[in-house]
Design a protein around this motif. Sequence first.
Motif, PDB file in Angstrom:
ATOM      1  N   LEU A 203     -17.136  77.263 -39.692  1.00 27.40           N
ATOM      2  CA  LEU A 203     -17.686  77.564 -38.372  1.00 27.40           C
ATOM      3  C   LEU A 203     -18.924  78.442 -38.479  1.00 27.40           C
ATOM      4  CD1 LEU A 203     -14.362  78.370 -36.465  1.00 27.40           C
ATOM      5  CD2 LEU A 203     -15.593  76.179 -36.577  1.00 27.40           C
ATOM      6  N   ALA A 204     -19.759  78.379 -37.434  1.00 24.25           N
ATOM      7  CA  ALA A 204     -20.984  79.174 -37.396  1.00 24.25           C
ATOM      8  C   ALA A 204     -20.733  80.606 -36.934  1.00 24.25           C
ATOM      9  CB  ALA A 204     -22.004  78.513 -36.464  1.00 24.25           C
ATOM     10  N   TYR A 205     -19.589  80.860 -36.329  1.00 28.96           N
ATOM     11  CA  TYR A 205     -19.235  82.208 -35.889  1.00 28.96           C
ATOM     12  C   TYR A 205     -17.724  82.325 -35.912  1.00 28.96           C
ATOM     13  CZ  TYR A 205     -17.994  80.270 -31.287  1.00 28.96           C
ATOM     14  OH  TYR A 205     -17.416  79.547 -30.265  1.00 28.96           O
ATOM     15  N   GLU A 206     -17.216  83.553 -35.815  1.00 33.13           N
ATOM     16  CA  GLU A 206     -15.810  83.768 -36.137  1.00 33.13           C
ATOM     17  C   GLU A 206     -14.935  84.220 -34.989  1.00 33.13           C
ATOM     18  OE1 GLU A 206     -17.554  87.600 -35.785  1.00 33.13           O
ATOM     19  OE2 GLU A 206     -18.278  85.846 -36.878  1.00 33.13           O
ATOM     20  N   ASP A 207     -15.484  84.900 -33.961  1.00 32.21           N
ATOM     21  CA  ASP A 207     -14.601  85.647 -33.078  1.00 32.21           C
ATOM     22  C   ASP A 207     -13.708  84.773 -32.204  1.00 32.21           C
ATOM     23  OD1 ASP A 207     -16.808  84.878 -31.570  1.00 32.21           O
ATOM     24  OD2 ASP A 207     -17.399  86.916 -31.044  1.00 32.21           O
ATOM     25  N   PHE A 208     -14.256  83.761 -31.524  1.00 28.00           N
ATOM     26  CA  PHE A 208     -13.445  82.915 -30.657  1.00 28.00           C
ATOM     27  C   PHE A 208     -12.324  82.246 -31.442  1.00 28.00           C
ATOM     28  CE2 PHE A 208     -13.489  78.797 -27.918  1.00 28.00           C
ATOM     29  CZ  PHE A 208     -12.368  79.222 -27.219  1.00 28.00           C
ATOM     30  N   ASP A 209     -12.631  81.731 -32.617  1.00 32.08           N
ATOM     31  CA  ASP A 209     -11.620  81.084 -33.456  1.00 32.08           C
ATOM     32  C   ASP A 209     -10.548  82.080 -33.880  1.00 32.08           C
ATOM     33  OD1 ASP A 209     -10.703  78.756 -35.170  1.00 32.08           O
ATOM     34  OD2 ASP A 209     -11.070  80.263 -36.721  1.00 32.08           O
ATOM     35  N   PHE A 210     -10.961  83.286 -34.280  1.00 30.98           N
ATOM     36  CA  PHE A 210      -9.979  84.295 -34.668  1.00 30.98           C
ATOM     37  C   PHE A 210      -9.068  84.635 -33.502  1.00 30.98           C
ATOM     38  CE2 PHE A 210      -8.660  88.721 -34.654  1.00 30.98           C
ATOM     39  CZ  PHE A 210      -7.914  88.780 -35.819  1.00 30.98           C
ATOM     40  N   TRP A 211      -9.644  84.857 -32.310  1.00 35.27           N
ATOM     41  CA  TRP A 211      -8.811  85.192 -31.153  1.00 35.27           C
ATOM     42  C   TRP A 211      -7.780  84.115 -30.867  1.00 35.27           C
ATOM     43  CZ3 TRP A 211     -13.775  86.120 -27.832  1.00 35.27           C
ATOM     44  CH2 TRP A 211     -14.392  87.311 -28.239  1.00 35.27           C
ATOM     45  N   VAL A 212      -8.217  82.859 -30.893  1.00 31.13           N
ATOM     46  CA  VAL A 212      -7.311  81.758 -30.563  1.00 31.13           C
ATOM     47  C   VAL A 212      -6.179  81.675 -31.576  1.00 31.13           C
ATOM     48  CG1 VAL A 212      -7.129  79.239 -30.440  1.00 31.13           C
ATOM     49  CG2 VAL A 212      -9.016  80.413 -29.287  1.00 31.13           C
ATOM     50  N   ARG A 213      -6.515  81.659 -32.845  1.00 27.55           N
ATOM     51  CA  ARG A 213      -5.475  81.477 -33.861  1.00 27.55           C
ATOM     52  C   ARG A 213      -4.579  82.703 -33.979  1.00 27.55           C
ATOM     53  NH1 ARG A 213      -7.136  80.320 -39.297  1.00 27.55           N
ATOM     54  NH2 ARG A 213      -9.103  81.443 -38.974  1.00 27.55           N
ATOM     55  N   ALA A 214      -5.161  83.894 -33.879  1.00 30.63           N
ATOM     56  CA  ALA A 214      -4.350  85.108 -33.999  1.00 30.63           C
ATOM     57  C   ALA A 214      -3.454  85.305 -32.785  1.00 30.63           C
ATOM     58  CB  ALA A 214      -5.256  86.320 -34.195  1.00 30.63           C
ATOM     59  N   ALA A 215      -3.982  85.044 -31.596  1.00 26.92           N
ATOM     60  CA  ALA A 215      -3.222  85.314 -30.370  1.00 26.92           C
ATOM     61  C   ALA A 215      -2.034  84.376 -30.204  1.00 26.92           C
ATOM     62  CB  ALA A 215      -4.138  85.214 -29.160  1.00 26.92           C
ATOM     63  N   ARG A 216      -2.025  83.276 -30.909  1.00 27.39           N
ATOM     64  CA  ARG A 216      -0.867  82.384 -30.851  1.00 27.39           C
ATOM     65  C   ARG A 216       0.371  83.046 -31.459  1.00 27.39           C
ATOM     66  NH1 ARG A 216       0.512  78.541 -27.634  1.00 27.39           N
ATOM     67  NH2 ARG A 216       1.674  80.454 -27.209  1.00 27.39           N
ATOM     68  N   HIS A 217       0.160  83.920 -32.451  1.00 27.98           N
ATOM     69  CA  HIS A 217       1.284  84.477 -33.208  1.00 27.98           C
ATOM     70  C   HIS A 217       1.392  85.994 -33.132  1.00 27.98           C
ATOM     71  CE1 HIS A 217       1.787  80.508 -34.952  1.00 27.98           C
ATOM     72  NE2 HIS A 217       0.508  80.503 -35.280  1.00 27.98           N
ATOM     73  N   TRP A 218       0.339  86.671 -32.663  1.00 30.64           N
ATOM     74  CA  TRP A 218       0.306  88.134 -32.676  1.00 30.64           C
ATOM     75  C   TRP A 218      -0.094  88.658 -31.311  1.00 30.64           C
ATOM     76  CZ3 TRP A 218       1.480  90.774 -37.240  1.00 30.64           C
ATOM     77  CH2 TRP A 218       1.553  89.988 -38.395  1.00 30.64           C
ATOM     78  N   ARG A 219       0.413  89.839 -30.975  1.00 25.90           N
ATOM     79  CA  ARG A 219      -0.008  90.492 -29.738  1.00 25.90           C
ATOM     80  C   ARG A 219      -1.285  91.308 -29.974  1.00 25.90           C
ATOM     81  NH1 ARG A 219       5.064  93.417 -26.915  1.00 25.90           N
ATOM     82  NH2 ARG A 219       5.889  93.643 -29.053  1.00 25.90           N
ATOM     83  N   PHE A 220      -2.074  91.442 -28.909  1.00 27.62           N
ATOM     84  CA  PHE A 220      -3.297  92.242 -28.915  1.00 27.62           C
ATOM     85  C   PHE A 220      -3.076  93.440 -27.988  1.00 27.62           C
ATOM     86  CE2 PHE A 220      -6.947  89.208 -30.201  1.00 27.62           C
ATOM     87  CZ  PHE A 220      -6.118  88.446 -31.008  1.00 27.62           C
ATOM     88  N   TYR A 221      -3.763  94.557 -28.303  1.00 30.67           N
ATOM     89  CA  TYR A 221      -3.638  95.748 -27.464  1.00 30.67           C
ATOM     90  C   TYR A 221      -5.022  96.294 -27.118  1.00 30.67           C
ATOM     91  CZ  TYR A 221      -1.983 100.198 -25.605  1.00 30.67           C
ATOM     92  OH  TYR A 221      -1.719 101.258 -24.781  1.00 30.67           O
ATOM     93  N   PHE A 222      -5.231  96.563 -25.828  1.00 25.47           N
ATOM     94  CA  PHE A 222      -6.473  97.187 -25.383  1.00 25.47           C
ATOM     95  C   PHE A 222      -6.271  98.687 -25.297  1.00 25.47           C
ATOM     96  CE2 PHE A 222      -9.013  98.877 -21.754  1.00 25.47           C
ATOM     97  CZ  PHE A 222     -10.244  98.852 -22.388  1.00 25.47           C
ATOM     98  N   LEU A 223      -7.033  99.435 -26.087  1.00 20.65           N
ATOM     99  CA  LEU A 223      -7.054 100.895 -26.058  1.00 20.65           C
ATOM    100  C   LEU A 223      -8.266 101.320 -25.238  1.00 20.65           C
ATOM    101  CD1 LEU A 223      -6.055 103.692 -27.109  1.00 20.65           C
ATOM    102  CD2 LEU A 223      -7.532 103.325 -29.106  1.00 20.65           C
ATOM    103  N   ASP A 224      -8.036 102.010 -24.148  1.00 23.88           N
ATOM    104  CA  ASP A 224      -9.115 102.346 -23.215  1.00 23.88           C
ATOM    105  C   ASP A 224      -9.884 103.570 -23.709  1.00 23.88           C
ATOM    106  OD1 ASP A 224     -10.844 102.437 -21.116  1.00 23.88           O
ATOM    107  OD2 ASP A 224      -9.331 102.858 -19.578  1.00 23.88           O
TER     108      ASP A 224
END
Length: 321
Positions: A203-224
Amino acid sequence: MKAVAVNHAEPQGPPPGAETLPLVTIVALCYNHAPFLAAALDSILAQTYPHLEVLLVDDASTDGSATILRDYAARNPAWELHLLPENQGNCRAFNQAFRRSRGEFVVDFATDDVLLPERIAQQVACFQRLEPDYGVVFTDAELIDEASRFVRRHYRRDAAGLHPRPASGWVFADVLSRYFISTPTMLMRRATLEQLGGYDETLAYEDFDFWVRAARHWRFYFLDQVTTQKRLHPSSMSRRGYRPNDPFLASTIRVCEKALALCRTPEERSALAVRLRWELRQAVRWGNFREGQDLYQLLQQTRAVRPLDWLLSCYAALRRR
């Protein structure tokens, strides 16, 4: 806020007890960042978190960045320096460094950005409060221009809350439908990256692909918290990503194909349809008619086609002739 800078003092060893803390790897990726390198590397030195592994990677810069990196590496002998002989692109360059690293947590740090001093300490402390199935902690960021002048924050704040609204927990549907994560603020769990096999080097860039594949199996947390200064450039990839023949759009279509295969529910397919519909409009707007048809075919598979989507696909088909 101005970019962080520190004096070039002699390097010191970690304080007693630092080795009991999780090791955090900073992969500092450089490609023609010479004007911004000192601020970026000084911001690593300014971190209050004491247990860091630093890998400096120059992706065959042509602007003198390598000289600056050599200087910092010489004065900080614990840092590893890797000067790549040919340009690899961000995904491949990151993966090469990641495979050499040891940290329990990892930062993908572009060396035109700036880490605020408490960044790593705040995010590690957050991870230590979370369940082990959290793979990413992300935060707010300050956006700065090329002269390090403050522009705005990533999230706008008003009485109704933050915009774009950040999501925490199981965010798979959220990352399909909208952009809300400031990529440079992410601290990633090593196990998450290992499960994914690192970034997709096709791929030409990484973030969207990482979010999609990681979020299928892992939780994300927003720290304000504001932990990072992200530098804005007039010629950034996101600003030219829909120009004809740019690989950005082809990568987006590939990620959407992966996302469709990962969808499990009608709600997730509906979320992906929101993304595909937006990408279809951008593709047609910028004259990417073949890609527009590809996006429409994916949209059909979500079973969420609208009349305007069909009209745009017809227009794209006519313009391709």
